[in-house]
Design a protein around this motif. Sequence first.
Motif, PDB file in Angstrom:
ATOM      1  N   ALA A  85      -8.432   5.998  18.656  1.00 15.92           N
ATOM      2  CA  ALA A  85      -7.242   6.710  18.150  1.00 15.92           C
ATOM      3  C   ALA A  85      -6.553   7.487  19.263  1.00 15.92           C
ATOM      4  N   ASP A  86      -5.235   7.692  19.107  1.00 18.18           N
ATOM      5  CA  ASP A  86      -4.468   8.500  20.074  1.00 18.18           C
ATOM      6  C   ASP A  86      -4.860   9.971  19.968  1.00 18.18           C
ATOM      7  N   HIS A  87      -5.001  10.421  18.700  1.00 18.92           N
ATOM      8  CA  HIS A  87      -5.202  11.845  18.458  1.00 18.92           C
ATOM      9  C   HIS A  87      -6.066  12.033  17.215  1.00 18.92           C
ATOM     10  N   SER A 174     -12.148   3.928  -5.458  1.00 17.35           N
ATOM     11  CA  SER A 174     -12.874   2.837  -6.119  1.00 17.35           C
ATOM     12  C   SER A 174     -12.119   1.523  -5.982  1.00 17.35           C
ATOM     13  N   TYR A 175     -11.641   1.265  -4.765  1.00 20.84           N
ATOM     14  CA  TYR A 175     -10.950  -0.005  -4.520  1.00 20.84           C
ATOM     15  C   TYR A 175     -11.854  -0.877  -3.650  1.00 20.84           C
ATOM     16  N   PRO A 176     -12.337  -2.013  -4.205  1.00 18.92           N
ATOM     17  CA  PRO A 176     -13.356  -2.775  -3.479  1.00 18.92           C
ATOM     18  C   PRO A 176     -12.812  -3.790  -2.467  1.00 18.92           C
ATOM     19  N   ARG A 177     -11.504  -3.840  -2.290  1.00 16.14           N
ATOM     20  CA  ARG A 177     -10.920  -4.906  -1.475  1.00 16.14           C
ATOM     21  C   ARG A 177     -10.313  -4.381  -0.179  1.00 16.14           C
ATOM     22  N   LEU A 178     -10.083  -5.281   0.779  1.00 17.03           N
ATOM     23  CA  LEU A 178      -9.366  -4.899   1.995  1.00 17.03           C
ATOM     24  C   LEU A 178      -7.925  -4.585   1.611  1.00 17.03           C
ATOM     25  N   ILE A 179      -7.288  -3.732   2.407  1.00 19.02           N
ATOM     26  CA  ILE A 179      -5.897  -3.359   2.127  1.00 19.02           C
ATOM     27  C   ILE A 179      -5.021  -3.923   3.239  1.00 19.02           C
ATOM     28  N   ASP A 180      -3.863  -4.437   2.867  1.00 18.34           N
ATOM     29  CA  ASP A 180      -2.938  -5.001   3.861  1.00 18.34           C
ATOM     30  C   ASP A 180      -2.138  -3.848   4.492  1.00 18.34           C
ATOM     31  N   TYR A 181      -2.746  -3.188   5.476  1.00 18.69           N
ATOM     32  CA  TYR A 181      -2.107  -2.018   6.113  1.00 18.69           C
ATOM     33  C   TYR A 181      -0.800  -2.407   6.800  1.00 18.69           C
ATOM     34  N   LYS A 189       8.097   1.846   7.259  1.00 19.60           N
ATOM     35  CA  LYS A 189       9.096   1.921   8.349  1.00 19.60           C
ATOM     36  C   LYS A 189      10.490   1.566   7.825  1.00 19.60           C
ATOM     37  N   ASP A 190      10.561   0.539   6.968  1.00 18.02           N
ATOM     38  CA  ASP A 190      11.870   0.106   6.439  1.00 18.02           C
ATOM     39  C   ASP A 190      12.588   1.235   5.720  1.00 18.02           C
ATOM     40  N   ILE A 191      11.825   2.096   5.034  1.00 22.39           N
ATOM     41  CA  ILE A 191      12.495   3.148   4.257  1.00 22.39           C
ATOM     42  C   ILE A 191      12.402   4.521   4.939  1.00 22.39           C
ATOM     43  N   GLY A 192      11.838   4.550   6.127  1.00 20.37           N
ATOM     44  CA  GLY A 192      11.749   5.820   6.870  1.00 20.37           C
ATOM     45  C   GLY A 192      10.722   6.793   6.300  1.00 20.37           C
ATOM     46  N   ALA A 193       9.657   6.238   5.676  1.00 22.89           N
ATOM     47  CA  ALA A 193       8.603   7.121   5.122  1.00 22.89           C
ATOM     48  C   ALA A 193       7.434   7.204   6.101  1.00 22.89           C
ATOM     49  N   TYR A 194       6.663   8.276   6.002  1.00 21.84           N
ATOM     50  CA  TYR A 194       5.393   8.343   6.719  1.00 21.84           C
ATOM     51  C   TYR A 194       4.385   7.503   5.947  1.00 21.84           C
ATOM     52  N   PHE A 195       3.428   6.922   6.692  1.00 25.31           N
ATOM     53  CA  PHE A 195       2.378   6.118   6.066  1.00 25.31           C
ATOM     54  C   PHE A 195       1.019   6.754   6.370  1.00 25.31           C
ATOM     55  N   ILE A 215      -6.144   2.524  11.619  1.00 29.39           N
ATOM     56  CA  ILE A 215      -5.604   3.440  12.631  1.00 29.39           C
ATOM     57  C   ILE A 215      -4.426   2.859  13.425  1.00 29.39           C
ATOM     58  N   PRO A 216      -4.450   1.566  13.791  1.00 32.37           N
ATOM     59  CA  PRO A 216      -3.273   1.054  14.515  1.00 32.37           C
ATOM     60  C   PRO A 216      -2.003   1.012  13.661  1.00 32.37           C
ATOM     61  N   HIS A 217      -2.139   1.051  12.343  1.00 34.27           N
ATOM     62  CA  HIS A 217      -0.984   0.791  11.474  1.00 34.27           C
ATOM     63  C   HIS A 217      -0.388   2.032  10.806  1.00 34.27           C
ATOM     64  N   ALA A 218      -1.165   3.105  10.703  1.00 35.78           N
ATOM     65  CA  ALA A 218      -0.703   4.254   9.902  1.00 35.78           C
ATOM     66  C   ALA A 218      -0.286   5.413  10.800  1.00 35.78           C
ATOM     67  N   ASP A 219       0.623   6.254  10.280  1.00 28.43           N
ATOM     68  CA  ASP A 219       0.993   7.475  11.020  1.00 28.43           C
ATOM     69  C   ASP A 219      -0.177   8.449  11.008  1.00 28.43           C
ATOM     70  N   PHE A 220      -0.852   8.532   9.831  1.00 32.27           N
ATOM     71  CA  PHE A 220      -1.990   9.448   9.678  1.00 32.27           C
ATOM     72  C   PHE A 220      -3.120   8.715   8.960  1.00 32.27           C
ATOM     73  N   VAL A 221      -4.339   8.966   9.388  1.00 34.53           N
ATOM     74  CA  VAL A 221      -5.501   8.416   8.684  1.00 34.53           C
ATOM     75  C   VAL A 221      -6.459   9.571   8.414  1.00 34.53           C
ATOM     76  N   THR A 222      -6.694   9.828   7.127  1.00 37.54           N
ATOM     77  CA  THR A 222      -7.557  10.950   6.744  1.00 37.54           C
ATOM     78  C   THR A 222      -8.916  10.420   6.303  1.00 37.54           C
ATOM     79  N   SER A 223      -9.918  11.300   6.352  1.00 36.80           N
ATOM     80  CA  SER A 223     -11.237  10.864   5.902  1.00 36.80           C
ATOM     81  C   SER A 223     -12.168  12.043   5.667  1.00 36.80           C
TER      82      SER A 223
END
Length: 418
Positions: A85-87, A174-181, A189-195, A215-223
Amino acid sequence: MLRETRLTDPELAGLVDEELYRQEHNIEMIASESTVPVPVMELSGSVFTNKTLEGYPGRRYQAGSHVADKVERLAVERAKELFGADHVNIQSYSGSTANYSVFAAVLKPGDKILSMRLDQGGHLTHGSPANWMSGFYRHIFYGVDPDTEQIDYDELESLAKEQKPRLIIAGGSSYPRLIDYERISRISKDIGAYFMVDMAHIAGLVAAKVVPSPIPHADFVTSSTTKTFCSARSGMVFSKKDHARLLDKGTFPGSLGSIHLHTMAAKAWSFKYAGTEEFRRIMEQVVKNAKSLAKELEGHGFRIVSGGTDNHLLVVDLRSKGITGKMFQEALDSIGITVNKNMIPFDPENPSVTSGVRIGLTAITQRGLGEGDIVEIAEIMNRIADRPEDEAVLRECRADAQRLIGKFPLYPEGTFKE
Ligand code: DSN
């Protein structure tokens, strides 16, 4: 451990012993649980607990910070390297406060958030009316496709375009599947929202590279740092370099006070441990065990939500067995298998009853259970589902569950003797 507590408060020490006994003799399958390594316990109870500090390394509000600064810098460097991660901000106290830090960083009261519905896999802090924070924002929700029970990305995209939220959240409980980040990142990005991605449940799998990283795809990743990450009860937030100042301000003073140096030290230990081959092998086995349990239960006539799992958990629809989540949870608990009742998508039951259970594989995999043992667990679960109130069946299943888990110590022998 506990020598002084035993001398000064035997009542409380007795409760710790009771809980240790419960954990040792139970097949723990709550998807948000794991067993922390002993160094995490030692560091969480270390002298770092004594230190009060606010601010960041080199910019503290209190004196006596030079050791704490080294701890925080070490934890940050290790976390950045482990997750690529960058930060990272590792001051968060939990997964919930990690989410609040991001809200404080980028939202104003009244802003819109688009997130996953709680009853289809989301999280309480992503906008549930039951959570105090939801009153400050306007919430809209996407869910899963009724046929595939996987995220309905078309619905998500059209809601995003119509409603123009300021923040889009992916990830949940409780989501058992991969997510299309990548796709959600493009939509944001298309609508100018943070992800933002809440990866609390899968952080250990991400660290071990057994599932793709958000991490490569989101503005913020929490955990949080419990669950699959198997560390202290605490949290962390990653961001792109451009958002580093926003995130740090949103964390302190935006939403939190003084740091928890003791759990920060414990997390630093785990950021090193999670890069080892031992941890990677455990995480790989967690996913194999989850897939194996899904297949075995399906073979016994249970329906697996979304048809399977890609991570550490599965959600089981119990309607084909004629029992509710509540009944199954209670019957399993009575024989020493711990799971939690869980809503299935479009559940006709209410949240305190539910038609399903959520089952997690992390804790038992850490103890060494493999696919052969999963066959036995599925078989016990099936006997219970068929006869949840039959005392003779419950007695036999309790003995079988005890025999099975008895072969896999929770901690190495003698860990808690001193
Ligand atoms: N939401 C709880 C769970 O997943 O069990 C913990 O954050």
